[in-house]
Structure formats: structure tokens, C-alpha cells
Enzyme design. Structure first.
Site, PDB file in Angstrom:
ATOM      1  N   ARG A   1       0.858  -1.194   0.000  1.00 11.83           N
ATOM      2  CA  ARG A   1       0.000   0.000   0.000  1.00 11.83           C
ATOM      3  C   ARG A   1       0.890   1.239   0.000  1.00 11.83           C
ATOM      4  O   ARG A   1       1.803   1.338   0.805  1.00 11.83           O
ATOM      5  CB  ARG A   1      -0.976  -0.009   1.181  1.00 11.83           C
ATOM      6  CG  ARG A   1      -0.366   0.053   2.558  1.00 11.83           C
ATOM      7  CD  ARG A   1      -1.402   0.340   3.638  1.00 11.83           C
ATOM      8  NE  ARG A   1      -1.070  -0.285   4.906  1.00 11.83           N
ATOM      9  CZ  ARG A   1      -0.177   0.185   5.773  1.00 11.83           C
ATOM     10  NH1 ARG A   1       0.495   1.274   5.519  1.00 11.83           N
ATOM     11  NH2 ARG A   1       0.039  -0.458   6.903  1.00 11.83           N
TER      12      ARG A   1
ATOM     13  N   HIS B   1      -1.573   3.378   6.798  1.00  5.99           N
ATOM     14  CA  HIS B   1      -2.640   2.444   7.142  1.00  5.99           C
ATOM     15  C   HIS B   1      -4.000   3.105   7.029  1.00  5.99           C
ATOM     16  O   HIS B   1      -4.918   2.591   6.419  1.00  5.99           O
ATOM     17  CB  HIS B   1      -2.418   1.918   8.561  1.00  5.99           C
ATOM     18  CG  HIS B   1      -3.640   1.292   9.157  1.00  5.99           C
ATOM     19  ND1 HIS B   1      -4.120   0.076   8.719  1.00  5.99           N
ATOM     20  CD2 HIS B   1      -4.502   1.735  10.104  1.00  5.99           C
ATOM     21  CE1 HIS B   1      -5.229  -0.213   9.402  1.00  5.99           C
ATOM     22  NE2 HIS B   1      -5.483   0.776  10.227  1.00  5.99           N
TER      23      HIS B   1
ATOM     24  N   TYR C   1       7.312   3.487  10.508  1.00  4.54           N
ATOM     25  CA  TYR C   1       7.782   2.107  10.583  1.00  4.54           C
ATOM     26  C   TYR C   1       8.412   1.635   9.282  1.00  4.54           C
ATOM     27  O   TYR C   1       8.785   0.480   9.153  1.00  4.54           O
ATOM     28  CB  TYR C   1       6.609   1.187  10.958  1.00  4.54           C
ATOM     29  CG  TYR C   1       5.373   1.456  10.128  1.00  4.54           C
ATOM     30  CD1 TYR C   1       5.213   0.877   8.867  1.00  4.54           C
ATOM     31  CD2 TYR C   1       4.387   2.349  10.579  1.00  4.54           C
ATOM     32  CE1 TYR C   1       4.118   1.159   8.081  1.00  4.54           C
ATOM     33  CE2 TYR C   1       3.289   2.638   9.782  1.00  4.54           C
ATOM     34  CZ  TYR C   1       3.151   2.043   8.546  1.00  4.54           C
ATOM     35  OH  TYR C   1       2.064   2.339   7.756  1.00  4.54           O
TER      36      TYR C   1
END
Lengths: 326, 323
Positions: B239, B243, B251
């Protein structure tokens, strides 16, 4: 009318619904040749082997698959062997079954019945003995019923299977081997209608499932004390039939609520609230009393186990106290 | 290529629709027009489109929180989707569900799901219904790498295998479950390796190659329809965005993101269509423009649509008799 056992009336309802609608089937653990942990489907196999889907020990996916099958037009009945095990399936009961219709703007419906034995009195201790209907009655989107008699279990089960919503169907284990009159053939007991199980003029006892039977026994004994008890069986917790309750309270002016669940945050508190918020409040001539299970996990030792939930003598004592009798 | 030009261009168009829909969604959020959260599918378009291209209109899918791509690929209406994001009465869910709960029963879409792995048992049950009825439908279950670590994954794949259900479990491994890298939280190298535990075929595909996805899913769907049981497919993809709306992506590195962007599934497919002479640049450009117009129309429709009425708050909690 023939006398039948509660478990027989339930089995009859299941078989009749299997015959009536090809979309009805049942899923659960050990429900095939074994007949289910409590024997509800005993003898149905092999005649109904296509209707009895035996599953692995996978409660979350049993319920979840029931939801999925219901979404595409089946009418699944899920047996959860002990209602305590429903905790493993809470996601698919609370976050899925209860909400799919609402959160899709009415596009989906979930005609699913989850039936499960509940309650103490069998020495199975804390993880196999809970009565948890109030937990489910708190969730919008679920219907919750807990029939007390053979007549009601058959009629309510048929209503549950034919309902387009998820219905949680609680069967107290100690009721399976009780007897009562059950008519032959098809009839419905509507979900959301309470039943006056015994008429009386002095006090209203509001009970459900096993506590109905205990309250009726207590009522017989209290007749000798000159107290004429009305016993209302809520039958369905969600939706709750407030009208029948309120009408009875207006008549008697005194209320004892008896629940098998542990008392704190129990369904009796909701019943009490509906009474005090209604016209019946002005008719009360004594504070509403509640008798519920103790707030403890169900213990193993039979003396302790018995003491954990309301028994007939507890109900008699509570009623007598209301009338100032020792 | 064995697929018709019509089908290939349909695939291209669906991928472009997803990309543009998601970019518009992001734009609307930044303009404070979207109330809740959303999870963008940009970068994963080939997975949804390749998978849905292998399905019949009457087949079922279950989707995830990152569900816009699946919903578009299965054929939902862009206007009603956009209206749903804006909380409007004309949305697929009448503004009650929002981004995470879009369902479209008319296209066999049994719902996006706000709960990770929520759809896995539901897909299993839909497939069980098809098996019991013999209706020859297949259910395709979209889920992510994170869902593969839930208990329901184990339960459901086992059940589907013992009953030989017509279901395809399609894992979109986009490398991160929120901030959790798949290799840190998954004991096996490939999620498809877990198929061995369920005695079903496990297939790994390049999730950024729409034709490779299509081929693998088509084979699994055909097997399922013939009564030969379930398949686990793992599409490796990425992606591009965070998120959800508020993810600074601490991250992972920007370099890693750039590497994956080089594998842009739409660009790759366009190049293939051009190099193999299936379409001309003008044809693809025309599709891009058509889609831009559709997205603009969807936006206009959504903006002009009425909100639900507060008086209807309690509608749809229960199905009434005869509904």
C-alpha cells in the site's frame, strides 16, 4: 393435548422446521450421530444427516459461517454446546450478526438462530454453568429469548427460525427434562410477548426461564400463606414486553423480579427501570425487589452451587418479607 | 494474451477507477469533507481487479476495512460509494456504514468489514450455503496479512477444507498490518505456505501484476466451482499510503516506498497493453479521462445528496416482518 418433555418439544420444532423450509439447517459440535451434548438432536441422524452439519471445535467460525450462510438466504440454526462457549464467538455475534443490517443501511439481513444450553445445577462449575442472556440483550440488533415451558420452547423456536434477525435462544439445562402440554403440529409463540403464567392479585413476580418454574412452585406454596401471586414469564428479553409487565404491576402494586443470571447489571434492573419509568410507578405500594444470582462464578460443590442462584425457598422468603411475614 | 480486448480494457478501467477514487477520497478528507476514517487501496489495484475479473457477477465476495478497491472491482456504483463516504442517504449503506462497511448485495458484495478477519468465517458460510444449495456460486474472501494470524483464519480454512467448500481465500499481503511488518509477526515466510496445514493448494502471486492475479484466481475459482474445494492465494503487494488517514509511516522508509512505486500495477499493465498492441496510448488516455469524469460526477452526486434524517436513527436495527 399430549404431555411432552421440553427437550422433545424442542426436537419436534427443529424437525418440523427442517421439513417446512429447505433453507433451514443446523450446525454445531457433535450434533450428528452423537445427538448433541444434551441430546437435543438425538435420533435425528441419519434421517436428517443433510440438515445436521457437524463442525470442528471452532465456535467463532461456526457462528461466523452461520452469519455468512444467513446473508445469502439460508436460515441456519447454530448449536453452541454450552452458552459459556459463546464467548469464543462474541465477535461474530456482537460485531457481525447484530450490526450487519444496520451498518449496510438495511441491505443485508441475518436470519440466524443461535441456540444454547445455559445455567447451573449440573455440577459443571464456572465455565459450563453461566446464565448470560442479559449480556446479549444489551446489544441492539439481537433478539434474545429464553422459553421456560415445553409449549413455549416449541412455539418460540419456530418464531426464531422464521425471524429475519439474529435470535439468541437460551435453554436452561434443568428444563430439558421438565414436562408440559404441547399441541401437535405447527404453532408460533411470538417473540417479544410475555406470558402471564399464573394470575394473582397480591404481587407480581417477573421471571424468565428456570425462575418461572421456581416462581410457580413458590406461588403454590404462598397460597397457603394467603398470598395470591401473579407470575409473569418474560419469555423474551429483547424485545421486552413492557406492556404486560406494567399492566400486572398496576393491578398488584407489588413486584419481585427473579433472575437466574447474577444480579449486578442483570436484566431485572432493566425490567425495574421500565416499571418505574411507566404509569405503574404510581401504583407501587412497596419498593420493587430483585432476587438474582450471587455475583460469583458458579461453584462446583453442590451446596454452594445451589446457594449461588435463587431457589424456591428464596423466592418464598422474599415474597413473605414484602408482606411483612417471617 | 488469451483475454479479449474488451475484458483487458475493462480491467484497466477498473484499476484506474480505483486509483482515482482513492485519490479523490484523500483530497476530500484534506478538505474536511470526510468525517470518519478510511483506508486507501492505492498501489494494490491489480489484486482486486485481477481477482474480481475471474468471478461471475453472481459470485460473492467479502471485503475488508481497506475495501474500496474490492467494491469497485465487483461493480458497485461510484456515485453511491462516494455518497457513503460523505455520509449521505444516497450511499450504498444510506450513510450508516461509511468507508469500512460498504456492501452491495446487488453485485454479490457481502460487505467490507471493520474487524480484521471479520469476513473470513462469513465467506466460509456463504460458500457452505452454495454447497448445500448446489447453486454453483463461488465466494472469494479478501483479507490481509494481518488477518492470517487470527484464530478465525485457522478455524475457517480448516472447515472449508474438510467440507471442500467453493471458496477462494485471497490474502493481500501488503507487507504491513498497520505498523507491523509481516516478516516480524508471521512465523512462515509466505502466508500461502499455511495452505499445507489445510491440505489445500497454496499459491503465491505477484499482486501488482493484474494478469498473474487473474490467472491464479481463475484457476482457483474453476476448481471451486467444480466442487474441488478451496484455495489459498497470497498476492504480494504494497500500500502506497499509510494504514489510515493519520499514519506518518514511521515504521518504514521512503526508499522502500519508492522501490514499490516503481512496480506501479497500473503503469505496468498499461505498458503491457501498449507493447503487445492491445491498445493505443489514445485509447488508454480516453479511459483515464472517462474515469476522471465519472469520479467528478460521483463527487457532485455525493455533495448534492441529502443527509439521513435524525428521525430515522433507529431504522434498520431490525428487519421488520415482510421486508
Amino acid at each position: 393435548m399430549a404431555e411432552k418433555l421440553y427437550i422433545e418439544a424442542l426436537a419436534e420444532a427443529i424437525k418440523e422446521e427442517f421439513e417446512r423450509d429447505p433453507n433451514v439447517f443446523m450446525m454445531g459440535e457433535d450434533i450428528g450421530i452423537y445427538g448433541g451434548a444434551f441430546g437435543v438432536t438425538k435420533g435425528m441422524y441419519p434421517k436428517y444427516k443433510d440438515k445436521l452439519i457437524e463442525t470442528p471445535i471452532s465456535e467463532a467460525s461456526i457462528v461466523g459461517a452461520g452469519v455468512g450462510a444467513a446473508l445469502v438466504g439460508m436460515r441456519p440454526i447454530v448449536e453452541i454446546m454450552f452458552s459459556d462457549f459463546m464467548m469464543d464467538a462474541m465477535e461474530w455475534i456482537v460485531n457481525q450478526a447484530a450490526k450487519l443490517r444496520y451498518m449496510t443501511g438495511g441491505q443485508l439481513k441475518v436470519p440466524l438462530v443461535i441456540r444454547s444450553p445455559m445455567g447451573s445445577g449440573t455440577g459443571a462449575a464456572a465455565q459450563h454453568s453461566q446464565s448470560l442472556p442479559a449480556m446479549f440483550a444489551h446489544i441492539p440488533g439481537l433478539k434474545v429469548v429464553m422459553p421456560a415451558t415445553p409449549y413455549d420452547v416449541k412455539g418460540l423456536f419456530k418464531a426464531a427460525v422464521r425471524d429475519d434477525n439474529p435470535v439468541i435462544f437460551f435453554e436452561h439445562k434443568l428444563l430439558y427434562w421438565t414436562k408440559g402440554e404441547v399441541p401437535e403440529g405447527d404453532y408460533i409463540v411470538p417473540i417479544g410477548k410475555a406470558d402471564v403464567k399464573r394470575e394473582g392479585k397480591d404481587i407480581t413476580i417477573i421471571a424468565g426461564s428456570i425462575t418461572v418454574i421456581r416462581s410457580l412452585e413458590a406461588a403454590e406454596k404462598l397460597k397457603g400463606e394467603g398470598i395470591d401471586v401473579e407470575v409473569i414469564d418474560v419469555r423474551s428479553l429483547s424485545p421486552l414486553d413492557t406492556e404486560t409487565i406494567v399492566n400486572s404491576v398496576i393491578k398488584t402494586g407489588k413486584v419481585l423480579i427473579v433472575e437466574d443470571d447474577n444480579k449486578s447489571y442483570g436484566w431485572g434492573a432493566e425490567v425495574l427501570s421500565r416499571i418505574v419509568e411507566s404509569d405503574a410507578f404510581d401504583y407501587l405500594d412497596y419498593p420493587i425487589q430483585r432476587l438474582g444470582g450471587k455475583d460469583v462464578p458458579i461453584p462446583y460443590n453442590p451446596k454452594l452451587e445451589r446457594a449461588a442462584v435463587p431457589q424456591v425457598e428464596d423466592i418464598i422468603e422474599a415474597v413473605k418479607a414484602i408482606f411483612g411475614k417471617e | 494474451m488469451e483475454l479479449s480486448k474488451e475484458k483487458l480494457l475493462w480491467m484497466y478501467k477498473k484499476m484506474v477507477q480505483i486509483r482515482q477514487f482513492e485519490l479523490k477520497t484523500d483530497e476530500l478528507y484534506k478538505k474536511n469533507m470526510i468525517w470518519g476514517t478510511y483506508h486507501l487501496y492505492v498501489g494494490e489495484e491489480a489484486a482486486a481487479v485481477g481477482a474480481c475479473a475471474a468471478l461471475e457477477p453472481t459470485d460473492y465476495i467479502t471485503s475488508t476495512h481497506r475495501g474500496h478497491g474490492h467494491t469497485i472491482a465487483k461493480g458497485a456504483d461510484l456515485k453511491r460509494m462516494m455518497a457513503e463516504l460523505l455520509g449521505k442517504e444516497t450511499g450504498h449503506c444510506k450513510g450508516r456504514g461509511g468507508s469500512m462497511h460498504i456492501a452491495d448485495i446487488s453485485t454479490g458484495h457481502l460487505g467490507a468489514n471493520g474487524i480484521v478477519a471479520g469476513g473470513i468465517p462469513i465467506a466460509t458460510g456463504a460458500a457452505l450455503a452454495s454447497k448445500l444449495r448446489g447453486d454453483k456460486r463461488v465466494t472469494l474472501c479478501f483479507f490481509g496479512d494481518g488477518a492470517a494470524n487470527t484464530g478465525a483464519f485457522n478455524e475457517s480454512l480448516n472447515m472449508a477444507a474438510i467440507w471442500q467448500l467453493p471458496v477462494v481465500y485471497f490474502c493481500e499481503n501488503n507487507q504491513y498490518a498497520m505498523s507491523a511488518p509481516v516478516n516480524k509477526f508471521t512465523a512462515v515466510k509466505n502466508i500461502a505456505d499455511r495452505a499445507a496445514s489445510y491440505n489445500m493448494p497454496g499459491v503465491i502471486v505477484d499482486g501488482n501484476d493484474v494478469l498473474e492475479v487473474y490467472k491464479a484466481v481463475k484457476e482457483a475459482v474453476d476448481r471451486a466451482r467444480k466442487g474441488e474445494g478451496p484455495t489459498l492465494i497470497e498476492a504480494k503487494t504494497y500500500r502506497w499510503f499509510g494504514h489510515s488517514k493519520s499514519d506518518p509511516r514511521v515504521y518504514r522508509t521512503r526508499e522502500e516506498e519508492e522501490e514499490w512505486k516503481k512496480k506501479d500495477p497500473i503503469k505496468r499493465f498499461a505498458e503491457k497493453l501498449l507493447s503487445e498492441g492491445v491498445a493505443t496510448e489514445e485509447e488508454l488516455k480516453k479511459i483515464d479521462e472517462e474515469v476522471a469524469k465519472e469520479i467528478e460526477e460521483a463527487y457532485q452526486f455525493a455533495v448534492e445528496s441529502p443527509e439521513p434524517m435524525v428521525e430515522d436513527l433507529a431504522k434498520y436495527v431490525y428487519a421488520e416482518e415482510g421486508e
